[in-house]
Design an enzyme around this catalytic site. Sequence first.
Site, short mmCIF file in Angstrom:
data_model
loop_
_atom_site.label_atom_id
_atom_site.label_comp_id
_atom_site.label_asym_id
_atom_site.label_seq_id
_atom_site.Cartn_x
_atom_site.Cartn_y
_atom_site.Cartn_z
N ASN A 196 -21.55 37.53 -6.70
CA ASN A 196 -20.97 35.86 -6.72
C ASN A 196 -21.41 35.51 -5.62
OD1 ASN A 196 -19.86 34.02 -8.62
ND2 ASN A 196 -18.10 34.15 -7.43
N ARG A 197 -21.57 33.90 -5.77
CA ARG A 197 -21.92 33.10 -4.76
C ARG A 197 -20.49 32.89 -3.66
NH1 ARG A 197 -22.48 26.79 -5.66
NH2 ARG A 197 -20.45 27.26 -6.76
N THR A 198 -19.37 33.11 -4.57
CA THR A 198 -18.23 33.01 -3.61
C THR A 198 -17.64 34.50 -3.75
OG1 THR A 198 -17.65 31.03 -4.24
CG2 THR A 198 -15.76 32.27 -3.35
N GLY A 251 -15.31 32.02 -14.98
CA GLY A 251 -14.37 32.29 -16.12
C GLY A 251 -14.87 33.14 -16.95
N TYR A 307 -28.12 29.35 -22.93
CA TYR A 307 -29.04 29.34 -24.04
C TYR A 307 -29.72 28.24 -24.38
CZ TYR A 307 -25.26 27.10 -26.27
OH TYR A 307 -24.10 26.10 -26.68
N LYS A 335 -8.99 26.19 -24.20
CA LYS A 335 -8.74 27.50 -24.96
C LYS A 335 -7.69 28.20 -24.22
CE LYS A 335 -13.52 28.45 -25.08
NZ LYS A 335 -14.70 29.26 -25.31
N ASP A 367 -14.29 35.23 -28.37
CA ASP A 367 -15.34 35.27 -27.51
C ASP A 367 -15.61 36.44 -26.77
OD1 ASP A 367 -15.66 32.42 -27.62
OD2 ASP A 367 -13.81 32.04 -26.01
N SER A 407 -21.61 23.92 -33.32
CA SER A 407 -20.55 24.70 -34.12
C SER A 407 -20.59 24.20 -35.49
CB SER A 407 -19.38 24.95 -33.69
OG SER A 407 -19.34 25.55 -32.70
N ALA A 455 -18.82 35.29 -11.20
CA ALA A 455 -17.21 36.09 -11.21
C ALA A 455 -16.45 34.53 -11.50
CB ALA A 455 -17.05 36.65 -10.08
N GLY A 498 -27.91 33.57 -24.38
CA GLY A 498 -26.62 33.62 -24.83
C GLY A 498 -26.17 33.08 -26.28
#
Length: 292
Positions: A167-169, A146, A235, A77, A118, A28, A144, A256
Amino acid sequence: MSDPFRQPIDASTRYCAVFGHPIKHSASPAMQNAGMAALGLNWRYLACEVAPDNLRQAIDGAKRMGFVGLNLTVPHKLLAVEMVDALDDSAKTWGAVNTIRFEPDRDGVVRSHGFNTDAEAITRSLNDDLGVELRGANVLLLGAGGAGRVAALKLADAAVGELHLVNRTEAKAAALAEEIRTRRPGVQVSVGYPRTAVDLVLNATSLGLRVEDALPFAAEKFFLRQTRAAYDMVYRPAETPFLQAASAAGCRTANGLGMLLYQGAKALEIWSGQPAPVEIMRRALMENVYGH
Ligand code: ATR
């Protein structure tokens, strides 16, 4: 990158900063200082290592030192939501603050105003960098956690037609599907791989960050030829094995970096009230992250 500012720091210079833990690898400062210099602002953007226990005092310190604003990154955040004087709708919607603007009122009392840039950056990058028309699109979303949750809800807000969550979980994907059904009943949401063609596959898992990582999808359950476009929130590296395979299958691809760019561009707009010099910021970001 060489110093983008022609004017040296002096007593009128004002500051912004990103607070994170860890912060050492943040791109940043390179991106924001290039943007601030291009706008002709006598501002500088710093990166500060701030432990969660010190966040409240650090925000207060920046406010008292006349900072223009702040960015917050992992793990701050969510914590910052309780630490600002006012929340913009964007921060209320996403329950997270990644940008703070310090605003003096008429009596000179400074208030902190929290924003979230975001979520908007996800859809802007999909539109601008990948050329995907989201309205009515059929999307497979991998992850799935954050980042995946915000992406799913934002895609639903953008009125995608169908959303397939993997999602894995699996329980987390199921809970997210339920949240979307409640929030956006117009979106057809399901858990599992699509059988038909999709317009976009979006990787929101962390797989791809490390060289030894597996692909983020089950190659026996989904074929990249089923999609026209592939987006990887990762990214670094610039082209993950997922994006390499997608390119080889003839898909349009993007990573990304655009999300990082657009959240930063929007933050600079919030602080400065001017349109951000997005391409200059993109070049500075690429030079910092990829060295070219
Ligand atoms: P972020 O904030 O970056 O989304 P996160 O909330 O920890 O971080 O989410 C990481 C995502 O990557 C999750 O979807 C996670 O799957 P789980 O919910 O099952 O944990 C996914 N992920 C991480 N490592 C993985 C692995 N080895 N295989 C498959 N999925 C993985």
